[in-house]
Each structure stands twice: as structure tokens, then as C-alpha cells.
Design an enzyme around this catalytic site. Sequence first.
Site, PDB file in Angstrom:
ATOM      1  N   ASP A  31       3.004 -10.062 -47.766  1.00 47.18           N
ATOM      2  CA  ASP A  31       3.912  -8.919 -47.840  1.00 47.18           C
ATOM      3  C   ASP A  31       4.791  -8.934 -46.577  1.00 47.18           C
ATOM      4  OD1 ASP A  31       5.165  -6.475 -47.849  1.00 47.18           O
ATOM      5  OD2 ASP A  31       3.332  -5.275 -48.057  1.00 47.18           O
ATOM      6  N   GLU A  81       5.866 -22.238 -19.535  1.00 46.44           N
ATOM      7  CA  GLU A  81       4.593 -22.823 -19.957  1.00 46.44           C
ATOM      8  C   GLU A  81       4.866 -23.883 -21.021  1.00 46.44           C
ATOM      9  OE1 GLU A  81       1.994 -20.443 -22.544  1.00 46.44           O
ATOM     10  OE2 GLU A  81       3.250 -18.720 -22.025  1.00 46.44           O
ATOM     11  N   CYS A 113       2.748 -16.438 -19.808  1.00 47.28           N
ATOM     12  CA  CYS A 113       4.001 -15.674 -19.864  1.00 47.28           C
ATOM     13  C   CYS A 113       4.322 -14.948 -18.559  1.00 47.28           C
ATOM     14  CB  CYS A 113       3.944 -14.636 -20.980  1.00 47.28           C
ATOM     15  SG  CYS A 113       3.643 -15.344 -22.588  1.00 47.28           S
ATOM     16  N   SER A 203      -6.966 -11.780 -27.372  1.00 49.02           N
ATOM     17  CA  SER A 203      -5.721 -11.800 -26.596  1.00 49.02           C
ATOM     18  C   SER A 203      -5.106 -10.398 -26.511  1.00 49.02           C
ATOM     19  CB  SER A 203      -4.708 -12.804 -27.175  1.00 49.02           C
ATOM     20  OG  SER A 203      -4.066 -12.303 -28.328  1.00 49.02           O
ATOM     21  N   HIS A 235       5.911  -6.853 -21.577  1.00 52.22           N
ATOM     22  CA  HIS A 235       5.903  -8.185 -22.191  1.00 52.22           C
ATOM     23  C   HIS A 235       5.779  -7.978 -23.704  1.00 52.22           C
ATOM     24  CE1 HIS A 235       5.039 -12.201 -23.309  1.00 52.22           C
ATOM     25  NE2 HIS A 235       3.771 -11.971 -23.582  1.00 52.22           N
ATOM     26  N   LYS A 244       1.632  -0.895 -28.700  1.00 55.09           N
ATOM     27  CA  LYS A 244       0.187  -0.712 -28.467  1.00 55.09           C
ATOM     28  C   LYS A 244      -0.075  -0.486 -26.973  1.00 55.09           C
ATOM     29  CE  LYS A 244      -1.468  -3.671 -32.310  1.00 55.09           C
ATOM     30  NZ  LYS A 244      -2.337  -2.787 -33.070  1.00 55.09           N
ATOM     31  N   SER A 306      -1.319 -14.664 -20.596  1.00 58.24           N
ATOM     32  CA  SER A 306      -2.694 -14.910 -21.024  1.00 58.24           C
ATOM     33  C   SER A 306      -3.440 -15.735 -19.998  1.00 58.24           C
ATOM     34  CB  SER A 306      -2.684 -15.651 -22.365  1.00 58.24           C
ATOM     35  OG  SER A 306      -2.395 -14.745 -23.395  1.00 58.24           O
TER      36      SER A 306
HETATM   37  P1  HMG Z   1      -2.826 -11.180 -37.888  1.00 59.98           P
HETATM   38  O1  HMG Z   1      -3.805 -12.023 -38.543  1.00 59.98           O
HETATM   39  O2  HMG Z   1      -1.443 -11.139 -38.455  1.00 59.98           O
HETATM   40  O3  HMG Z   1      -3.381  -9.703 -37.658  1.00 59.98           O
HETATM   41  O4  HMG Z   1      -2.699 -11.650 -36.407  1.00 59.98           O
HETATM   42  P2  HMG Z   1      -3.613  -8.454 -38.591  1.00 59.98           P
HETATM   43  O5  HMG Z   1      -4.123  -8.859 -39.911  1.00 59.98           O
HETATM   44  O6  HMG Z   1      -4.396  -7.539 -37.731  1.00 59.98           O
HETATM   45  O7  HMG Z   1      -2.156  -7.800 -38.873  1.00 59.98           O
HETATM   46  C1  HMG Z   1      -1.262  -7.479 -37.878  1.00 59.98           C
HETATM   47  C2  HMG Z   1      -0.723  -6.059 -38.076  1.00 59.98           C
HETATM   48  O8  HMG Z   1      -0.055  -5.989 -39.342  1.00 59.98           O
HETATM   49  C3  HMG Z   1      -1.822  -4.974 -38.136  1.00 59.98           C
HETATM   50  O9  HMG Z   1      -1.284  -3.854 -37.479  1.00 59.98           O
HETATM   51  C4  HMG Z   1      -1.961  -4.692 -39.624  1.00 59.98           C
HETATM   52  O10 HMG Z   1      -2.463  -3.397 -39.909  1.00 59.98           O
HETATM   53  C5  HMG Z   1      -0.518  -4.830 -40.057  1.00 59.98           C
HETATM   54  P3  HMG Z   1      -2.198  -3.018 -36.422  1.00 59.98           P
HETATM   55  O11 HMG Z   1      -3.328  -2.475 -37.226  1.00 59.98           O
HETATM   56  O12 HMG Z   1      -2.647  -4.017 -35.349  1.00 59.98           O
HETATM   57  O13 HMG Z   1      -1.261  -1.998 -35.854  1.00 59.98           O
HETATM   58  N1  HMG Z   1      -0.328  -5.088 -41.497  1.00 59.98           N
HETATM   59  C6  HMG Z   1       0.643  -4.517 -42.249  1.00 59.98           C
HETATM   60  N2  HMG Z   1       1.578  -3.610 -41.913  1.00 59.98           N
HETATM   61  C7  HMG Z   1       2.443  -3.216 -42.913  1.00 59.98           C
HETATM   62  N3  HMG Z   1       2.365  -3.700 -44.185  1.00 59.98           N
HETATM   63  C8  HMG Z   1       1.442  -4.602 -44.533  1.00 59.98           C
HETATM   64  C9  HMG Z   1       0.507  -5.035 -43.542  1.00 59.98           C
HETATM   65  N4  HMG Z   1      -0.514  -5.917 -43.541  1.00 59.98           N
HETATM   66  C10 HMG Z   1      -1.029  -5.931 -42.285  1.00 59.98           C
HETATM   67  N5  HMG Z   1       1.388  -5.058 -45.803  1.00 59.98           N
HETATM   68  C11 HMG Z   1      -2.075 -11.698 -34.119  1.00 59.98           C
HETATM   69  C12 HMG Z   1      -2.020 -10.908 -35.398  1.00 59.98           C
HETATM   70  C13 HMG Z   1      -1.327 -10.932 -33.030  1.00 59.98           C
HETATM   71  C14 HMG Z   1      -3.526 -11.893 -33.697  1.00 59.98           C
HETATM   72  C15 HMG Z   1      -1.408 -13.083 -34.357  1.00 59.98           C
HETATM   73  O14 HMG Z   1      -0.060 -12.890 -34.684  1.00 59.98           O
HETATM   74  C16 HMG Z   1      -1.515 -13.997 -33.172  1.00 59.98           C
HETATM   75  O15 HMG Z   1      -2.510 -14.693 -32.980  1.00 59.98           O
HETATM   76  N6  HMG Z   1      -0.443 -14.050 -32.309  1.00 59.98           N
HETATM   77  C17 HMG Z   1      -0.443 -14.869 -31.103  1.00 59.98           C
HETATM   78  C18 HMG Z   1      -1.219 -14.229 -29.972  1.00 59.98           C
HETATM   79  C19 HMG Z   1      -0.534 -13.000 -29.433  1.00 59.98           C
HETATM   80  O16 HMG Z   1       0.648 -12.821 -29.554  1.00 59.98           O
HETATM   81  N7  HMG Z   1      -1.310 -12.112 -28.761  1.00 59.98           N
HETATM   82  C20 HMG Z   1      -0.741 -10.941 -28.137  1.00 59.98           C
HETATM   83  C21 HMG Z   1      -1.387 -10.603 -26.809  1.00 59.98           C
HETATM   84  S1  HMG Z   1      -1.527 -12.041 -25.742  1.00 59.98           S
HETATM   85  C22 HMG Z   1       0.069 -12.253 -25.059  1.00 59.98           C
HETATM   86  O17 HMG Z   1       0.897 -11.412 -25.179  1.00 59.98           O
HETATM   87  C23 HMG Z   1       0.331 -13.544 -24.340  1.00 59.98           C
HETATM   88  C24 HMG Z   1       1.173 -14.536 -25.103  1.00 59.98           C
HETATM   89  O18 HMG Z   1       2.529 -14.124 -25.066  1.00 59.98           O
HETATM   90  C25 HMG Z   1       0.999 -15.934 -24.506  1.00 59.98           C
HETATM   91  C26 HMG Z   1       1.183 -16.124 -23.030  1.00 59.98           C
HETATM   92  O19 HMG Z   1       0.891 -15.307 -22.186  1.00 59.98           O
HETATM   93  O20 HMG Z   1       1.564 -17.254 -22.693  1.00 59.98           O
HETATM   94  C27 HMG Z   1       0.797 -14.639 -26.553  1.00 59.98           C
END
Ligand code: HMG
Length: 384
Positions: A31, A81, A113, A203, A235, A244, A306
Amino acid sequence: MSNNIGIHDLEAATAHYVLPLDALAEAHGIDPAKFHRGLGQDRFSVPAPDEDVVTMAATAASRLLARHPEHHVRMVIFATETGVDQSKSAGVFLHGLIGLGPHVRTVEYKQACYAGTAGIQAALGHIARYPDEQVLVVASDIARYALDSSGEPTQGAGAVAMLISADPALVAIEPQSGLYTADVNDFWRPNDSSTPFVEGKLSMDAYIEATLGSWDDFTARRELKVTDVDRFIHHQPFTKMARKAHAALAAHTGVELGDELIEESMTYNRQLGNAYTASMYFGLAAQLHADTDLTGKRLGFFSYGSGAVAEFFTGVVQEGYRAHLDAAAAVKELSGREEIDYPTYRALHEGYRGASEDYDVDAVTQAPFRFTGVKDRVRHYAAR
Ligand code: HMG
């Protein structure tokens, strides 16, 4: 010693292509609302084969320095990075491409980051000692996750170049930072892998913990109430993450913090995706380019990388800052990307090549600099 030091000017650049997340959602049978509302993302930048962190950085830095022909750049800090070599700094490639003179200190910084912020703090120290000099800090990254992984919709690419100087025209960075480091395996990229490994839930928790930890450290050192901050720039790996963090800060401080305090900082990143080191600084660019007049207002920056390192610091927007901005260039940079379909994106992702063999790369990018290929394991670049 000068204390009025900060961001004198900035310029952003991104990659040639853009993939709408609707195309990824359709191909994966997801979706699209999950991406638009769940992650807060609409599109992400995809580099052409003749683009990398050096070319994006050179585009941003050359446009920036063109506005300052009399600049006094004495140090170049390249934060990334997505480094292109384990030894030679991406900054040295950049230095050559944009034609800086030889008497410059050039280095690359890495801590996920966060490294752009480490670069800015080092630059502030340099200018405090040598107030007549300037430092070019460039944050440039390509967020490239494995195909079909949960991180895939949070990819992106971009660079922000910043000129750090005394008596800055845009934002004076105030003394004192809140710092936080914790050894966490939430996101990492081993030397032999072109994509990172991610513990998604961990993360997000590590991000929030570090953010609040840096806030607590800051307030233990300087008297500042959360209401003394007029706008927060977080960030933004995906913009929902900033929401969040904002909500967590409100709960932590017990003060209601409205969405209007972060909304304008997220407009570029929704369209760009994660630009790692450059992400928070795209947030700054979006905030400064927005219609709201922020003269004299205090910005609060939450930088996170991270692994994990976080820093909270503040800056005051300077009188007359609007006259120094080129918002149209940033908007053009985003709107000028060539939209691609899902099969094209997938082929580009699968076509990634390192530097283990010789090859030439066809010209695609319209940017001022391009990566031309590898010869004898040396990366080559050219001005267009
Ligand atoms: P995911 O499997 O997409 O997670 O992974 P999800 O199933 O929990 O869904 C995400 C959100 O979509 C949730 O919202 C769901 O409810 C919602 P929340 O409950 O969290 O508010 N959702 C919907 N909303 C509307 N309609 C729908 C629907 N279905 C679900 N139909 C994850 C998410 C962030 C884990 C993944 O994208 C990921 O692994 N990303 C990479 C890691 C990342 O960005 N982490 C963030 C913190 S770490 C960071 O910022 C450092 C980084 O930049 C790297 C660095 O420092 O170098 C990443």
C-alpha cells in the site's frame, strides 16, 4: 578569538534520477500509504552510473564558491559514509575538481550520518583560532540499501556544501553542545559490502535514546529550556523519524511541542530520501528557504549517526540571511531530476560497480562534474 562563528553560506546538490515511491510500492505489492504516511517519504534520488559522492559534493561546492570568489578556504572537511577509497580522502578528489590551491588541509570524516556535524565543530574550532580563514565542510552520501530489504524505500542521495566563517551571514552556531556516544550495532556497513546491514527497530530506538541523551547532556551544561528553541532540525532518515524524535522530546521534557516547529525542515527530505551526513543539512536548507522569517530565531539541531553518536547544538539565524540564500537553485535541483520507472531503478541498483576492474562510464549526468570510470584501479573524474 571570535565567538560569532557559523554557517556563512550553503548549497545543495543531488543525483540525476528520481524514483517515485508509488512505483516501488506497486512493484512490491505494498500500500503506497505505508511510504507516504507510514515513513513520510514520496520519492528518492538515484545516482546515474557517472555520479558518486565526489561529483555531488563538487557540484554543491563549486556553486557555493562561485558566489565567493574571494574566499579564504584553508581547510576542506568531507563528511561521508560512502567513501570512494579506504585511504585517499574524497575531499582530495573534490579539492582537485573545484580547483582549490595547494595550501589547504584536506580530510575525510566518518561516523555514519553524524560526521557532517563533527566537521562543522572542527571548523568552528579552526575559525576561533584563525578568524580570517574559512572552512569548506561538505556532507555527501548515497543511501543504498539491499534490494527488497525494509530499508529500500528510505534510500536517497545528496550533498550539502557549507562555508564556515566568522561573522556568518546565515546561522551563528552558539557555544556548547550536548554529546552522546553508545556502542550499538543498529546499522553498519562492513568494508566488503556495498550495502549496509540494519536492525530496523533497534536503529529507531538507538536514535531516540541518543537524541534524548544529547539533550540531557546539553541542558546539564547550559541553561536552555526547550521553549527557548524556535525550530528543531532533526536528522531525517525518513521524515516520520523526525516526528517520532520530536514527540519523544516533548514527552521527555513534559512540554507540548507542535509539529510547526519541524514541518518546514522536512519538505526537501520527503522528496530526496536519506542523504545520511547531508540529511540534517538538507533540513536546514529547507528551513531557511521556507517563507517564515526566522531572523534572530534559535534553531536546535539534533544530529545522529548510527553506531551511535548524537549531538545537540543550537544556532541563531542572522539578520539579513534571506538575501544570501538561493532557494530557487535547491528547488530546481529537486524538480530537475529525471523520473525513472521501477525496472530502470532496479537495473541501476544491480549495475553498481566498485573499483576492482577497468571500465569507462557513459555520460548521463547534466551536473558540472562526472565520474568517468576506473583505470588501473584509480577512479577518474572530469568536468563536463
Ligand atoms: P518497515 O518494515 O517498513 O516498518 O521498516 P513498519 O512495518 O513498522 O512500517 C513503518 C511505518 O508505516 C509504521 O508507522 C506503520 O504503522 C506504517 P509507525 O507505527 O512506526 O508510526 N504503516 C502504514 N501507514 C499507513 N498506511 C499503511 C501502513 N502500513 C504500515 N498501509 C524501517 C521501517 C525504518 C525499520 C526501515 O525502513 C528501515 O530499516 N530503514 C533503515 C534504517 C533507518 O532508517 N532507521 C532509522 C533510525 S537510524 C538512523 O537514522 C541512521 C541512518 O540514517 C544511518 C546512519 O546513521 O548512517 C539510517
